[in-house]
Write an enzyme that holds these catalytic residues in place. Structure first.
Site, short mmCIF file in Angstrom:
data_model
loop_
_atom_site.label_atom_id
_atom_site.label_comp_id
_atom_site.label_asym_id
_atom_site.label_seq_id
_atom_site.Cartn_x
_atom_site.Cartn_y
_atom_site.Cartn_z
N TYR A 170 0.83 -1.21 0.00
CA TYR A 170 0.00 0.00 0.00
C TYR A 170 0.87 1.26 0.00
CZ TYR A 170 -3.96 3.01 1.21
OH TYR A 170 -4.93 3.99 1.19
N LYS A 174 1.02 4.04 -3.02
CA LYS A 174 0.61 5.42 -2.81
C LYS A 174 1.75 6.41 -3.05
CE LYS A 174 -3.70 4.59 -1.92
NZ LYS A 174 -4.76 5.00 -2.85
N ILE A 203 -9.85 7.68 7.50
CA ILE A 203 -11.17 8.26 7.33
C ILE A 203 -12.22 7.37 7.98
CG2 ILE A 203 -12.87 9.03 5.62
CD1 ILE A 203 -10.27 10.73 5.78
#
Length: 263
Positions: A170, A174, A203
Site C-alpha cells: 500500500y 501510494k 477516514i
C-alpha cells in the site's frame, strides 16, 4: 445547498461545475461517493464507476433522487480495457469528459515486508498504482481532445509521504501515485489540464467502527486533531482542486489528515 461535515453550517454551492462531466472511480461508497455527490451538487454530470456494479447503480439512483445527473458503470481498474470502456461510457452518456477522480483502491493485508504474500502485493499494486496509471492513460487523451482543458485528482494517502509498518504494498503504491501525478502534471499543464493528488489520513468508515475499541482509539490517537477524518472533508478538498479556484495548482500533493504527518 449543503452543510459542513463538522459544524452543520449551511453552504451555498455555486454551479462551478455546470456543463462538465466527472468520472469518479471507486464511487459506490466512502470518499468516492462523497466526492461524486459534491461535484453533482456543483452542477456536474457524474459517472459513478465501481467494481461493485450493483453498489454503483444504487449510488447513482441515490444521487438522482437528490437532483444530481448521474450514471453508473462497472469498472475494474486492474483491466485496461475496463478502464477504457468506462471513459468511453462517460463520453457516450454525457458527451465528453472534463474532470476525473481516480479513487479506487484496496488496503491489502497487514504483514511485515519479509513475510508479505507475493500475490497480495501484486493485487495491491495492480489496483492502487497500475489502476491510477490506466485511468489517466485513457482519461487524459479524451480530456485533451475536447480542447477545453480539465482537471484530474488522484487519491493517494498520507502513506504517499510516510511509511506504515505492515503495509509495504500500500505504501509503495501510494508513493507511486504521487510520482505519477507529478509526472502527468508536468506533461499536461501547458495543455490546460491540471493533475493533483490528495493524501487523506484515516477516514471514518463503517468498517473502522467495527474495529476493536483499543485499535480504533489507537488510530484516532495518531491524528493530533483527536478524531478521524470524514469522507465529506476529503471531497471538499478534491472539489477545490478540480475547480477553477485552483487554476494555478498543478502537480501538487495535498494532505487532509488532521496533522497526522506533522508529528
Amino acid at each position: 445547498m449543503s452543510t459542513t461535515p463538522t459544524t452543520g453550517q449551511v453552504i451555498e454551492y455555486a454551479a462551478e461545475f455546470a456543463g462538465k462531466t466527472a468520472l469518479v472511480t471507486g464511487a459506490a461508497s466512502g470518499i468516492g461517493l462523497a466526492t461524486a455527490r459534491r461535484l453533482g451538487r456543483g452542477g456536474a454530470a457524474v459517472v459513478i464507476a465501481d467494481y461493485n456494479e450493483q453498489g454503483a447503480k444504487e449510488a447513482a439512483e441515490t444521487l438522482k433522487g437528490e437532483g444530481i445527473e448521474a450514471a453508473a458503470v462497472a469498472l475494474d481498474v486492474t483491466q485496461p480495457a475496463s478502464v477504457e470502456a468506462a471513459v468511453q461510457f462517460a463520453v457516450d452518456i454525457f458527451g465528453g469528459l472534463d474532470l476525473a477522480v481516480n479513487n479506487a483502491g484496496i488496503g491489502g493485508p497487514s504483514t511485515p515486508t519479509g513475510e508479505y504474500d507475493i500475490d497480495a502485493y501484486n493485487r495491491v499494486i495492480r489496483t492502487n498504482l497500475d489502476g491510477v496509471f490506466y485511468s489517466m492513460r485513457y482519461e487524459l487523451p479524451v480530456i485533451e481532445a475536447a480542447g477545453r482543458g480539465g482537471a484530474i485528482v488522484n487519491v493517494a494517502s498520507i502513506l504517499g509521504s510516510v511509511g506504515f509498518a505492515g503495509s509495504p504494498a500500500y505504501v509503495a503504491a501510494k508513493h507511486g501515485v504521487v510520482g505519477l501525478t507529478k509526472t502527468a502534471a508536468a506533461e499536461y499543464a501547458a495543455k490546460g489540464i491540471r493533475v493533483n493528488a490528495v493524501g487523506p489520513g484515516f477516514i471514518e468508515t463503517p468498517l473502522l467502527k467495527e474495529m476493536d475499541k483499543a485499535a480504533y482509539d489507537g488510530l484516532v490517537g495518531l491524528h493530533p486533531a483527536g478524531r478521524l477524518g470524514l469522507s465529506e472533508e476529503v471531497a471538499e478538498l478534491i472539489a477545490f482542486l478540480l475547480s477553477d479556484r485552483a487554476s494555478f495548482v498543478a502537480g501538487s500533493y495535498h494532505l487532509v489528515d488532521g496533522a497526522y504527518t506533522a508529528v
